[in-house]
Design a protein around this motif. Structure first.
Motif, mmCIF file in Angstrom:
data_model
loop_
_atom_site.group_PDB
_atom_site.id
_atom_site.type_symbol
_atom_site.label_atom_id
_atom_site.label_comp_id
_atom_site.label_asym_id
_atom_site.label_seq_id
_atom_site.Cartn_x
_atom_site.Cartn_y
_atom_site.Cartn_z
ATOM 1 N N GLU A 175 -0.576 4.410 -9.691
ATOM 2 C CA GLU A 175 -1.996 5.063 -9.411
ATOM 3 C C GLU A 175 -2.772 4.033 -8.975
ATOM 4 O OE1 GLU A 175 -2.057 7.296 -13.073
ATOM 5 O OE2 GLU A 175 -0.108 6.987 -13.947
ATOM 6 N N ASP A 176 -3.141 3.075 -8.563
ATOM 7 C CA ASP A 176 -4.631 2.330 -8.310
ATOM 8 C C ASP A 176 -3.312 1.342 -7.371
ATOM 9 O OD1 ASP A 176 -6.762 0.682 -8.057
ATOM 10 O OD2 ASP A 176 -6.300 -0.504 -10.010
ATOM 11 N N ILE A 177 -4.046 1.859 -5.965
ATOM 12 C CA ILE A 177 -3.553 1.768 -4.423
ATOM 13 C C ILE A 177 -4.881 1.988 -4.006
ATOM 14 C CG2 ILE A 177 -2.084 1.871 -2.392
ATOM 15 C CD1 ILE A 177 -0.745 3.433 -5.019
ATOM 16 N N GLN A 178 -5.101 0.215 -3.409
ATOM 17 C CA GLN A 178 -6.104 0.502 -2.153
ATOM 18 C C GLN A 178 -5.732 0.493 -0.806
ATOM 19 O OE1 GLN A 178 -8.477 -2.459 -2.407
ATOM 20 N NE2 GLN A 178 -9.948 -2.120 -0.850
ATOM 21 N N LEU A 179 -6.008 1.632 0.157
ATOM 22 C CA LEU A 179 -5.808 1.618 1.843
ATOM 23 C C LEU A 179 -7.313 0.513 2.502
ATOM 24 C CD1 LEU A 179 -3.686 4.468 1.885
ATOM 25 C CD2 LEU A 179 -2.508 3.209 1.863
ATOM 26 N N LEU A 186 -12.479 -1.782 6.523
ATOM 27 C CA LEU A 186 -13.026 -0.830 5.727
ATOM 28 C C LEU A 186 -11.762 -0.478 5.022
ATOM 29 C CD1 LEU A 186 -16.095 0.532 7.983
ATOM 30 C CD2 LEU A 186 -16.490 -1.369 6.348
ATOM 31 N N SER A 187 -12.808 0.100 3.441
ATOM 32 C CA SER A 187 -11.958 1.030 2.891
ATOM 33 C C SER A 187 -11.378 2.250 3.384
ATOM 34 C CB SER A 187 -11.822 0.861 1.159
ATOM 35 O OG SER A 187 -12.241 -0.204 1.154
ATOM 36 N N ILE A 188 -10.275 2.655 3.141
ATOM 37 C CA ILE A 188 -9.658 4.287 3.723
ATOM 38 C C ILE A 188 -10.026 5.120 2.338
ATOM 39 C CG2 ILE A 188 -7.977 6.303 4.145
ATOM 40 C CD1 ILE A 188 -6.893 3.460 6.002
ATOM 41 N N THR A 189 -10.893 5.940 2.383
ATOM 42 C CA THR A 189 -11.324 6.513 1.298
ATOM 43 C C THR A 189 -10.959 7.999 1.215
ATOM 44 O OG1 THR A 189 -13.214 7.367 1.993
ATOM 45 C CG2 THR A 189 -13.597 4.856 0.059
ATOM 46 N N ASP A 190 -10.888 8.306 2.372
ATOM 47 C CA ASP A 190 -10.496 9.981 2.572
ATOM 48 C C ASP A 190 -8.924 10.089 1.889
ATOM 49 O OD1 ASP A 190 -9.492 8.612 4.527
ATOM 50 O OD2 ASP A 190 -10.861 10.209 6.104
ATOM 51 N N PHE A 191 -8.157 9.227 1.899
ATOM 52 C CA PHE A 191 -6.654 10.184 1.431
ATOM 53 C C PHE A 191 -6.563 8.644 0.370
ATOM 54 C CE2 PHE A 191 -6.417 11.021 5.814
ATOM 55 C CZ PHE A 191 -5.991 11.925 5.845
ATOM 56 N N THR A 192 -5.565 9.248 -0.720
ATOM 57 C CA THR A 192 -5.289 8.376 -2.164
ATOM 58 C C THR A 192 -3.422 9.049 -1.930
ATOM 59 O OG1 THR A 192 -7.229 9.600 -2.963
ATOM 60 C CG2 THR A 192 -5.903 8.826 -4.527
ATOM 61 N N ARG A 194 -0.244 7.735 -4.374
ATOM 62 C CA ARG A 194 0.494 7.042 -6.032
ATOM 63 C C ARG A 194 1.334 6.788 -5.188
ATOM 64 N NH1 ARG A 194 0.070 10.470 -11.430
ATOM 65 N NH2 ARG A 194 2.167 8.949 -11.389
ATOM 66 N N GLN A 195 2.079 6.594 -6.607
ATOM 67 C CA GLN A 195 3.307 6.059 -6.414
ATOM 68 C C GLN A 195 4.643 7.210 -8.430
ATOM 69 O OE1 GLN A 195 3.705 1.240 -6.352
ATOM 70 N NE2 GLN A 195 5.071 2.155 -5.041
ATOM 71 N N TYR A 196 5.748 7.002 -8.138
ATOM 72 C CA TYR A 196 6.173 8.341 -8.812
ATOM 73 C C TYR A 196 7.334 7.779 -9.475
ATOM 74 C CZ TYR A 196 2.901 12.098 -8.978
ATOM 75 O OH TYR A 196 2.123 12.932 -9.166
ATOM 76 N N GLN A 210 -8.750 13.659 0.642
ATOM 77 C CA GLN A 210 -9.702 14.187 -0.227
ATOM 78 C C GLN A 210 -9.304 14.827 -1.530
ATOM 79 O OE1 GLN A 210 -12.732 16.450 1.164
ATOM 80 N NE2 GLN A 210 -12.828 14.176 3.477
ATOM 81 N N VAL A 211 -8.412 13.439 -2.621
ATOM 82 C CA VAL A 211 -8.211 13.871 -3.895
ATOM 83 C C VAL A 211 -8.382 12.882 -4.546
ATOM 84 C CG1 VAL A 211 -6.553 15.437 -3.503
ATOM 85 C CG2 VAL A 211 -5.873 13.721 -3.472
ATOM 86 N N SER A 212 -9.315 12.495 -5.678
ATOM 87 C CA SER A 212 -8.661 11.381 -6.015
ATOM 88 C C SER A 212 -7.437 11.236 -7.031
ATOM 89 C CB SER A 212 -10.191 11.564 -8.203
ATOM 90 O OG SER A 212 -9.203 12.423 -8.576
ATOM 91 N N ALA A 213 -7.259 10.101 -8.185
ATOM 92 C CA ALA A 213 -6.425 9.906 -8.189
ATOM 93 C C ALA A 213 -5.468 10.686 -9.777
ATOM 94 C CB ALA A 213 -5.905 7.948 -8.644
ATOM 95 N N GLU A 214 -6.856 11.357 -10.358
ATOM 96 C CA GLU A 214 -6.776 12.257 -11.886
ATOM 97 C C GLU A 214 -5.992 13.489 -10.663
ATOM 98 O OE1 GLU A 214 -9.581 10.543 -11.106
ATOM 99 O OE2 GLU A 214 -8.778 8.759 -12.046
#
Length: 241
Positions: A175-179, A186-192, A194-196, A210-214
């Motif tokens: 749940e903590d993945i950085q693009l 620069l960090s890609i912040t508009d896309f999030t 996570r893995q399942y 445009q979502v948070s990990a939560e």
């Protein structure tokens, strides 16, 4: 909220049953499914279509009998009659998955299998390639990164016009993945992303705009082929889980 649905292929698969199921999808989808040589591939394609209908019915209470499917200029499908409904399909092995969001979303599932290390060197960034080489389980590391990259590209909806090595994936946990954009650093912040977890033989990643990990559902929802058919009132077939 980003949701994920997973369906396993039915144990028993017959071409006669497949042909009966095809009447529940569009003519264009029927033609596409019929082009598959292998029966499993045809079932994967059909189940993906039925899963979209399944989710639509759950969300809106009903689904149009004849859905209008369109694709963007890069080939990503969407439903113009449902502008706030975004989805993406992926399948591998015995699984078909569908990710759903109210904005752009991408999903990728891959069954872990042998690969040439040179493949990672050709498509991955130097940092990602190093991660694979240094990992205790290089095979799993490769598929972790590959599915995350694919899910991001599919979410953007521009296909491989975006080179895989143009952005970097740094995984600190499911749940903590950085693009990071390689060119600008620069960090890609508009896309999030996570893995399942599916099972030990597969890797699965979802990426949303445009979502948070939560904002991701904590767990995927498993649905059987029979449940999908019953939900869509496809009752004349004896369908085995």
């Amino acid at each position: 909220m980003v949701e994920l649905y997973i369906c396993k292929l039915p144990i028993e698969k017959e071409e006669s049953d497949l042909n009966k199921l095809l009447v529940h999808v569009s003519i264009e989808r029927q033609r596409r499914v019929k082009r598959f040589v292998k029966l499993d591939d045809a079932y994967r394609s059909l189940i993906g279509d039925l899963m979209v209908r399944f989710v639509l019915k759950e969300r809106y209470g009903s689904v149009k009998e004849e859905l209008r499917w369109r694709t963007n200029s890069f080939g990503k499908p969407f439903l113009p009659d449902y502008p706030s409904f975004h989805y993406n399909i992926s399948h591998s092995g015995e699984y078909v998955v569908c990710a759903v969001h109210d904005a752009e979303v991408g999903v990728d599932i891959e069954k872990i299998g042998p690969f040439e290390l040179q493949l990672a060197k050709g498509f991955f960034t130097e940092e990602e390639y190093k991660q694979v080489l240094e990992a205790e389980d290089g095979l799993s590391s490769f598929y972790d990164i590959w599915t995350l990259k694919e899910s991001y590209i599919k979410a953007i909806g521009k296909g491989l016009s975006i080179p895989l090595h143009s952005f970097n994936v740094r995984r600190h946990g499911m749940e903590d993945i950085q693009l990071t954009d390689v060119h600008s650093n620069l960090s890609i912040t508009d896309f999030t992303c996570r893995q399942y977890k599916v099972d030990s033989e597969y890797r699965l990643a979802v990426c949303a705009y445009q979502v948070s990990a939560e904002s991701f559902k904590d767990h995927h929802r498993s649905v059987t082929f029979q449940q999908i058919c019953e939900n869509l009132n496809i009752t004349r077939l004896e369908v085995q889980n």
